[in-house]
Design a protein around this motif. Structure first.
Motif, PDB file in Angstrom:
ATOM      1  N   SER A 169       0.805  -1.220   0.000  1.00 58.25           N
ATOM      2  CA  SER A 169       0.000   0.000   0.000  1.00 58.25           C
ATOM      3  C   SER A 169       0.839   1.272   0.000  1.00 58.25           C
ATOM      4  O   SER A 169       0.292   2.358  -0.118  1.00 58.25           O
ATOM      5  CB  SER A 169      -0.924   0.013   1.223  1.00 58.25           C
ATOM      6  OG  SER A 169      -0.174  -0.046   2.415  1.00 58.25           O
ATOM      7  N   GLY A 170       2.143   1.170   0.134  1.00 60.60           N
ATOM      8  CA  GLY A 170       2.984   2.355   0.148  1.00 60.60           C
ATOM      9  C   GLY A 170       3.547   2.636  -1.234  1.00 60.60           C
ATOM     10  O   GLY A 170       2.815   2.899  -2.183  1.00 60.60           O
ATOM     11  N   ASP A 171       4.856   2.588  -1.351  1.00 57.44           N
ATOM     12  CA  ASP A 171       5.516   2.753  -2.641  1.00 57.44           C
ATOM     13  C   ASP A 171       5.444   1.416  -3.367  1.00 57.44           C
ATOM     14  O   ASP A 171       6.314   0.554  -3.219  1.00 57.44           O
ATOM     15  CB  ASP A 171       6.971   3.193  -2.429  1.00 57.44           C
ATOM     16  CG  ASP A 171       7.666   3.572  -3.733  1.00 57.44           C
ATOM     17  OD1 ASP A 171       7.204   3.111  -4.801  1.00 57.44           O
ATOM     18  OD2 ASP A 171       8.680   4.294  -3.686  1.00 57.44           O
ATOM     19  N   ILE A 172       4.384   1.238  -4.146  1.00 60.33           N
ATOM     20  CA  ILE A 172       4.125  -0.058  -4.764  1.00 60.33           C
ATOM     21  C   ILE A 172       5.213  -0.413  -5.767  1.00 60.33           C
ATOM     22  O   ILE A 172       5.646  -1.566  -5.854  1.00 60.33           O
ATOM     23  CB  ILE A 172       2.734  -0.063  -5.414  1.00 60.33           C
ATOM     24  CG1 ILE A 172       1.655   0.085  -4.325  1.00 60.33           C
ATOM     25  CG2 ILE A 172       2.494  -1.352  -6.201  1.00 60.33           C
ATOM     26  CD1 ILE A 172       0.255   0.228  -4.868  1.00 60.33           C
ATOM     27  N   ALA A 173       5.679   0.574  -6.524  1.00 62.04           N
ATOM     28  CA  ALA A 173       6.731   0.296  -7.504  1.00 62.04           C
ATOM     29  C   ALA A 173       7.986  -0.218  -6.819  1.00 62.04           C
ATOM     30  O   ALA A 173       8.624  -1.175  -7.284  1.00 62.04           O
ATOM     31  CB  ALA A 173       7.036   1.555  -8.313  1.00 62.04           C
TER      32      ALA A 173
ATOM     33  N   ARG B 225      -2.172  -2.526 -16.406  1.00 61.69           N
ATOM     34  CA  ARG B 225      -1.873  -1.314 -17.169  1.00 61.69           C
ATOM     35  C   ARG B 225      -0.824  -0.470 -16.448  1.00 61.69           C
ATOM     36  O   ARG B 225       0.091   0.079 -17.083  1.00 61.69           O
ATOM     37  CB  ARG B 225      -3.159  -0.518 -17.413  1.00 61.69           C
ATOM     38  CG  ARG B 225      -4.097  -1.189 -18.425  1.00 61.69           C
ATOM     39  CD  ARG B 225      -5.312  -0.335 -18.729  1.00 61.69           C
ATOM     40  NE  ARG B 225      -6.296  -0.373 -17.644  1.00 61.69           N
ATOM     41  CZ  ARG B 225      -7.237  -1.296 -17.515  1.00 61.69           C
ATOM     42  NH1 ARG B 225      -7.332  -2.278 -18.395  1.00 61.69           N
ATOM     43  NH2 ARG B 225      -8.102  -1.252 -16.518  1.00 61.69           N
ATOM     44  N   TRP B 226      -0.938  -0.378 -15.131  1.00 60.98           N
ATOM     45  CA  TRP B 226       0.041   0.393 -14.364  1.00 60.98           C
ATOM     46  C   TRP B 226       1.420  -0.256 -14.424  1.00 60.98           C
ATOM     47  O   TRP B 226       2.442   0.428 -14.575  1.00 60.98           O
ATOM     48  CB  TRP B 226      -0.446   0.508 -12.916  1.00 60.98           C
ATOM     49  CG  TRP B 226       0.476   1.306 -12.041  1.00 60.98           C
ATOM     50  CD1 TRP B 226       0.482   2.656 -11.856  1.00 60.98           C
ATOM     51  CD2 TRP B 226       1.542   0.787 -11.219  1.00 60.98           C
ATOM     52  NE1 TRP B 226       1.478   3.017 -10.981  1.00 60.98           N
ATOM     53  CE2 TRP B 226       2.140   1.893 -10.581  1.00 60.98           C
ATOM     54  CE3 TRP B 226       2.024  -0.486 -10.988  1.00 60.98           C
ATOM     55  CZ2 TRP B 226       3.218   1.731  -9.711  1.00 60.98           C
ATOM     56  CZ3 TRP B 226       3.104  -0.640 -10.126  1.00 60.98           C
ATOM     57  CH2 TRP B 226       3.684   0.470  -9.497  1.00 60.98           C
TER      58      TRP B 226
ATOM     59  N   GLY C 235       9.508  -3.860  -7.209  1.00 64.41           N
ATOM     60  CA  GLY C 235      10.908  -3.916  -7.621  1.00 64.41           C
ATOM     61  C   GLY C 235      11.742  -4.766  -6.682  1.00 64.41           C
ATOM     62  O   GLY C 235      12.626  -5.516  -7.116  1.00 64.41           O
ATOM     63  N   GLU C 236      11.440  -4.689  -5.386  1.00 65.55           N
ATOM     64  CA  GLU C 236      12.165  -5.510  -4.412  1.00 65.55           C
ATOM     65  C   GLU C 236      11.856  -6.989  -4.612  1.00 65.55           C
ATOM     66  O   GLU C 236      12.750  -7.837  -4.540  1.00 65.55           O
ATOM     67  CB  GLU C 236      11.800  -5.084  -2.995  1.00 65.55           C
ATOM     68  CG  GLU C 236      12.581  -5.825  -1.919  1.00 65.55           C
ATOM     69  CD  GLU C 236      12.286  -5.318  -0.518  1.00 65.55           C
ATOM     70  OE1 GLU C 236      12.680  -5.999   0.441  1.00 65.55           O
ATOM     71  OE2 GLU C 236      11.663  -4.244  -0.398  1.00 65.55           O
ATOM     72  N   LEU C 237      10.587  -7.314  -4.891  1.00 64.38           N
ATOM     73  CA  LEU C 237      10.236  -8.707  -5.168  1.00 64.38           C
ATOM     74  C   LEU C 237      10.978  -9.214  -6.401  1.00 64.38           C
ATOM     75  O   LEU C 237      11.436 -10.365  -6.434  1.00 64.38           O
ATOM     76  CB  LEU C 237       8.727  -8.838  -5.380  1.00 64.38           C
ATOM     77  CG  LEU C 237       7.842  -8.667  -4.146  1.00 64.38           C
ATOM     78  CD1 LEU C 237       6.373  -8.615  -4.563  1.00 64.38           C
ATOM     79  CD2 LEU C 237       8.065  -9.786  -3.148  1.00 64.38           C
ATOM     80  N   LYS C 238      11.114  -8.361  -7.399  1.00 60.02           N
ATOM     81  CA  LYS C 238      11.759  -8.771  -8.646  1.00 60.02           C
ATOM     82  C   LYS C 238      13.266  -8.941  -8.507  1.00 60.02           C
ATOM     83  O   LYS C 238      13.905  -9.509  -9.399  1.00 60.02           O
ATOM     84  CB  LYS C 238      11.447  -7.755  -9.753  1.00 60.02           C
ATOM     85  CG  LYS C 238      10.032  -7.890 -10.312  1.00 60.02           C
ATOM     86  CD  LYS C 238       9.650  -6.730 -11.232  1.00 60.02           C
ATOM     87  CE  LYS C 238      10.568  -6.590 -12.410  1.00 60.02           C
ATOM     88  NZ  LYS C 238      10.502  -7.752 -13.347  1.00 60.02           N
TER      89      LYS C 238
END
Length: 208
Positions: free
Chosen positions: A113-117, A141-142, A121-124
Motif C-alpha cells: 500500500s505504500g511505494d508499490i513500484a 496497465r500500471w 521492484g524488491e520482489l523482482k
C-alpha cells in the motif's frame, strides 16, 4: 524474479466478467460469463501448469477479492486439494496492490500500500522464480506503464462481447512486443506469449 501477466480477453479486448454473469457488473456490465462456454480441457491444462509454475501471485484488490471468494474460501477453494489452481493460490504468497484493503483474511497475503513500484521492484530482485498477475486490469496497465512486466500471456476467446472494461484503454503508452509462443485450442482460444521490447517502430514518410 520474472513478473508475468496472464489475461483472458475477447476478440474486442474485453477482460471484464469472464467467469460468470455476476462476477463483475461494474459499470452496468451485463454480458459476463463469456469465457466458460469456450473453456476446454486444453485451456484448463495450460492454466493449471501456469499456476503451478508460479512462486507467488500479485493482484489488484478487485481480482484478489474475486479469487478469495472462489479459489480461497469459496466453492472452488481449499477443500479441493488436488486442483492445481487451488493448490497454487492457497499455498504460495499473495501480494495485493491496494490502498483500501486493510485486513485480508486469506492466509499468506501481504498488502502493498505504500511505494508499490519499490515493493514490486524488491520482489523482482529475487534471483529466480515467477510472480504472476491474473486479471487485475488496472494493475496490469500500471505495471506496463512502469515497465515492470517481463512477459505477457493473452488467452483470446473467439467472441465479441461489445461492452465492458478492455485490457488496453483507447489511449495510452505504446509498447512493442516480441512473440515468444503461440498456439490455439480446438475451441478456437488462442494463447500468445509476448515479451515487451521497448517502443514500436513506425513507418516514416519517404521521398523519391
Amino acid at each position: 524474479m520474472k513478473l508475468t501477466t496472464i489475461t483472458h480477453v475477447t476478440v474486442d479486448g474485453v477482460m471484464q466478467g469472464l467467469g460468470g454473469p455476476d462476477e463483475d457488473r461494474t459499470g452496468g456490465f451485463e454480458r459476463g460469463g463469456w469465457a466458460l462456454p469456450l473453456f476446454d480441457d486444453e485451456v484448463q491444462t495450460f492454466l493449471g501448469q501456469a499456476f503451478q509454475r508460479a512462486d507467488g501471485f500479485l493482484f489488484g484488490r478487485r481480482t484478489y477479492q474475486i479469487f478469495e471468494r472462489s479459489w480461497g474460501t469459496g466453492s472452488w477453494g481449499a477443500e479441493q486439494g488436488n486442483n492445481p489452481i487451488s493448490v497454487a493460490v492457497n499455498t504460495r504468497p499473495k501480494y495485493v496492490a491496494s490502498t483500501t484493503l486493510t485486513d485480508p483474511q486469506w492466509a499468506d497475503t501481504t498488502v502493498l500500500s505504500g511505494d508499490i513500484a519499490a515493493a514490486i521492484g524488491e520482489l523482482k530482485t529475487k534471483p529466480s522464480g515467477e510472480l504472476q498477475v491474473h486479471g487485475s486490469g488496472n494493475l496490469v496497465r500500471w505495471l506496463l506503464d512502469n515497465q515492470l512486466v517481463d512477459e505477457i500471456t493473452l488467452l483470446t476467446y473467439p467472441v465479441v462481447v461489445g461492452q465492458g472494461t478492455r485490457l488496453f484503454p483507447a489511449t495510452g503508452p505504446d509498447t512493442a512486443l516480441d512473440l515468444v509462443d503461440s498456439r490455439a485450442t480446438s475451441n478456437g482460444v488462442t494463447i500468445q506469449v509476448y515479451r515487451p521490447s521497448g517502443r514500436p517502430q513506425y513507418a516514416t514518410a519517404t521521398t523519391t
